[in-house]
Design an enzyme around this catalytic site. Structure first.
Site, PDB file in Angstrom:
ATOM      1  N   GLU A  92    -149.806  -1.290  39.113  1.00  0.00           N
ATOM      2  CA  GLU A  92    -149.303  -0.093  38.843  1.00  0.00           C
ATOM      3  C   GLU A  92    -147.559  -0.407  38.378  1.00  0.00           C
ATOM      4  O   GLU A  92    -146.882   0.415  37.615  1.00  0.00           O
ATOM      5  CB  GLU A  92    -149.613  -0.470  39.811  1.00  0.00           C
ATOM      6  N   HIS A 114    -143.658   0.609  41.859  1.00  0.00           N
ATOM      7  CA  HIS A 114    -142.908  -0.216  42.970  1.00  0.00           C
ATOM      8  C   HIS A 114    -143.049  -0.992  42.110  1.00  0.00           C
ATOM      9  O   HIS A 114    -143.038  -1.689  41.136  1.00  0.00           O
ATOM     10  CB  HIS A 114    -144.319  -0.581  43.323  1.00  0.00           C
ATOM     11  N   HIS A 128    -145.982   6.710  38.411  1.00  0.00           N
ATOM     12  CA  HIS A 128    -146.917   6.565  39.434  1.00  0.00           C
ATOM     13  C   HIS A 128    -147.796   5.670  38.804  1.00  0.00           C
ATOM     14  O   HIS A 128    -148.484   7.242  37.922  1.00  0.00           O
ATOM     15  CB  HIS A 128    -146.807   6.511  40.795  1.00  0.00           C
ATOM     16  N   GLU A 141    -148.600  10.937  39.204  1.00  0.00           N
ATOM     17  CA  GLU A 141    -149.796   9.751  39.285  1.00  0.00           C
ATOM     18  C   GLU A 141    -150.029  10.364  38.148  1.00  0.00           C
ATOM     19  O   GLU A 141    -150.847  10.972  37.898  1.00  0.00           O
ATOM     20  CB  GLU A 141    -150.529  10.166  40.446  1.00  0.00           C
TER      21      GLU A 141
END
Length: 215
Positions: A43, A6, A100, A179
């Site tokens: 993040e 992001h 991520h 992740e």
């Protein structure tokens, strides 16, 4: 193709990131804000720094590397998940990894998991076998640098197969989303917020790519 999660400024553009975009036979919001550690380390910043370390490692090995975003700034947003999903298709890239960090509040939840597409015609049927192999190579490589498999998701084996992610559904090249840890967990957060920790993540991802490409 490396997709660093992001953009840092997504939270400043709610109308833009909530706009529905194609996701592979359905629509989803353009993007989300991402998560953060309990101390507020975003993040977006974590995955950006890991992705740059990974890019540098691969370039030093002679690879051509493209990123889906080129900054980590509060005055920027996106790109949308459909753009990120298709990233790499036109090159065509040998593979795409979307980087991520998770944000689970489950007590004691920590560790990494790797997400790959399901076999879903007409969207992912062509890349399902190779993406599954990339997922297994990524899991093995992250384990190989001493990172723990997630204890709270993906059945405890570190592999999750999903059909609801545009980043996977719209890809025509082998792809996974990883992740790397749970940012809400104190032990994972310590690793994510240090240069040494981020270097370990990048080293593991580089090893995964080497294994997948047969380097």
């Amino acid at each position: 193709m490396i997709d660093p999660g992001h953009q840092l400024g997504n939270h400043n553009y709610p109308a833009k990131i909530n706009r529905p975009v194609p996701a592979g036979g359905f629509k989803k919001p353009c993007n989300t804000t991402g998560t953060a550690t309990n101390a507020g380390y975003p993040e977006a910043t974590f995955v950006w720094r890991v992705s740059l370390l990974l890019r540098d490692r691969l370039v030093n090995q002679g690879a051509r590397v493209v990123l889906t975003r080129h900054s980590n700034r509060q005055d920027r947003w996106g790109p949308c998940v459909d753009t990120r999903g298709r990233a790499g298709n036109a090159i065509p890239a040998d593979l795409k990894i979307s980087v991520h960090g998770d944000g689970s509040y489950t007590a004691g939840a920590r560790g990494f998991h790797v997400i790959a597409p399901t076999d879903r015609r007409p969207w992912t049927h062509d890349i399902y076998p190779t993406s599954k192999r990339l997922a297994r190579d990524t899991r093995a490589a992250l384990l190989g640098v001493g990172l723990p498999v997630a204890n709270y998701i993906a059945g405890g084996d570190g592999l999750d197969f999903r059909s609801d992610l545009a980043t996977l559904n719209l890809s025509d090249v082998p792809t996974v989303m990883v992740e790397l840890g749970n940012m809400r967990n104190a032990r994972d957060a310590r690793q994510m917020t240090t240069v040494a920790g981020r270097t370990t993540y990048a080293r593991g991802l580089a090893r995964a790519i080497d294994a997948f490409l047969g380097a």
